[in-house]
Write an enzyme that holds these catalytic residues in place. Structure first.
Site, PDB file in Angstrom:
ATOM      1  N   ASP A  68      11.664   4.820   3.235  1.00 27.05           N
ATOM      2  CA  ASP A  68      10.220   4.963   3.076  1.00 27.05           C
ATOM      3  C   ASP A  68       9.555   3.595   3.073  1.00 27.05           C
ATOM      4  O   ASP A  68      10.214   2.553   2.989  1.00 27.05           O
ATOM      5  CB  ASP A  68       9.846   5.800   1.846  1.00 27.05           C
ATOM      6  N   ASN A  76      -2.715   2.678   1.099  1.00 22.87           N
ATOM      7  CA  ASN A  76      -3.695   3.769   1.178  1.00 22.87           C
ATOM      8  C   ASN A  76      -4.900   3.505   0.286  1.00 22.87           C
ATOM      9  O   ASN A  76      -6.049   3.697   0.693  1.00 22.87           O
ATOM     10  CB  ASN A  76      -3.040   5.096   0.774  1.00 22.87           C
ATOM     11  N   ASP A  85      -2.454   6.147   7.815  1.00 23.77           N
ATOM     12  CA  ASP A  85      -1.937   6.982   8.908  1.00 23.77           C
ATOM     13  C   ASP A  85      -1.485   6.127  10.084  1.00 23.77           C
ATOM     14  O   ASP A  85      -0.471   6.419  10.734  1.00 23.77           O
ATOM     15  CB  ASP A  85      -3.004   7.971   9.379  1.00 23.77           C
ATOM     16  N   ASP A 111       5.294   9.179   3.428  1.00 20.72           N
ATOM     17  CA  ASP A 111       5.737   7.982   4.147  1.00 20.72           C
ATOM     18  C   ASP A 111       7.261   7.905   4.205  1.00 20.72           C
ATOM     19  O   ASP A 111       7.825   6.848   4.468  1.00 20.72           O
ATOM     20  CB  ASP A 111       5.184   6.722   3.472  1.00 20.72           C
TER      21      ASP A 111
END
Length: 202
Positions: A68, A76, A85, A111
């Protein structure tokens, strides 16, 4: 999902014996729609990778990795979900470019990504993961930004073709160990066991 594919195969076998052209046309259309639905069900629209539903189709997995993006929530929160994104999309493309056509890559959630290697030697697995790690750390999603994208990895190699669920749990445990060790690194499940055995001996 296996039931859908079985149904499609059965229909394709049966239409060989149908004489009525209109019925044949309708059945072929139905098969095309079923194929489309089956693809959509296994597809992640953001990354254009498989989603976790594809796990049911993976067999003879010799190694599995979980990875990840480090501190993704902070990206974010600070830059917004659109940039988040974009990071996920680009990381997905990097991962996809580093694995073989015979391997599976899926967006496991958020993620987090899962990589399933089929009949792949352990040294190749670790080399591919290191390649991904380096490429991701060189990636900057925003011009003139100070974002430093890194990823952590955990993987398990199994010559006995363990159940996929067991491999996922072990790879996830190795990923957690990478986080504990400072992130932006790769940990093998075998390393954890060796470390634990050393602690017991001491």
């Amino acid at each position: 999902m296996d039931n859908v594919y079985s149904y499609i195969q059965e229909l394709e076998e049966r239409i060989k014996y149908i004489d009525d052209s209109r019925t044949l046309e309708l059945i072929k259309q139905l098969i095309e729609e079923r194929n489309c639905l089956a693809k959509i069900a296994n597809f992640d629209s953001l990354t254009e990778l498989n989603n976790r539903r594809v796990l049911g189709n993976i067999h003879a997995c010799s190694a599995l990795a979980m990875c990840d993006i480090d501190d993704f929530k902070e990206i974010n929160d600070f830059y917004g979900h659109n940039i988040g994104d974009e990071v996920i999309r680009n990381v997905a493309q990097i991962i996809k470019s580093c694995v073989r056509d015979t391997d599976y890559v899926c967006r496991y959630g958020g993620d987090e990504f899962l990589l399933a290697f089929i009949n792949c030697p352990s040294n190749v697995v670790s080399d591919r993961l290191e390649q991904i790690r380096k490429l991701v750390s060189q990636y900057l999603p925003i011009d003139d930004s100070n974002i430093n994208i890194t990823m952590s990895f955990g993987f398990i190699v199994s010559d006995s073709y363990e159940k996929l669920d067991d491999l996922v749990k072990k790879a996830d445990k190795a990923l957690y160990e990478s986080k504990k060790r400072g992130k932006n690194q790769i940990t093998s499940y075998s390393e954890i066991n060796s470390f634990q055995n050393i602690k017991k001996i001491n």
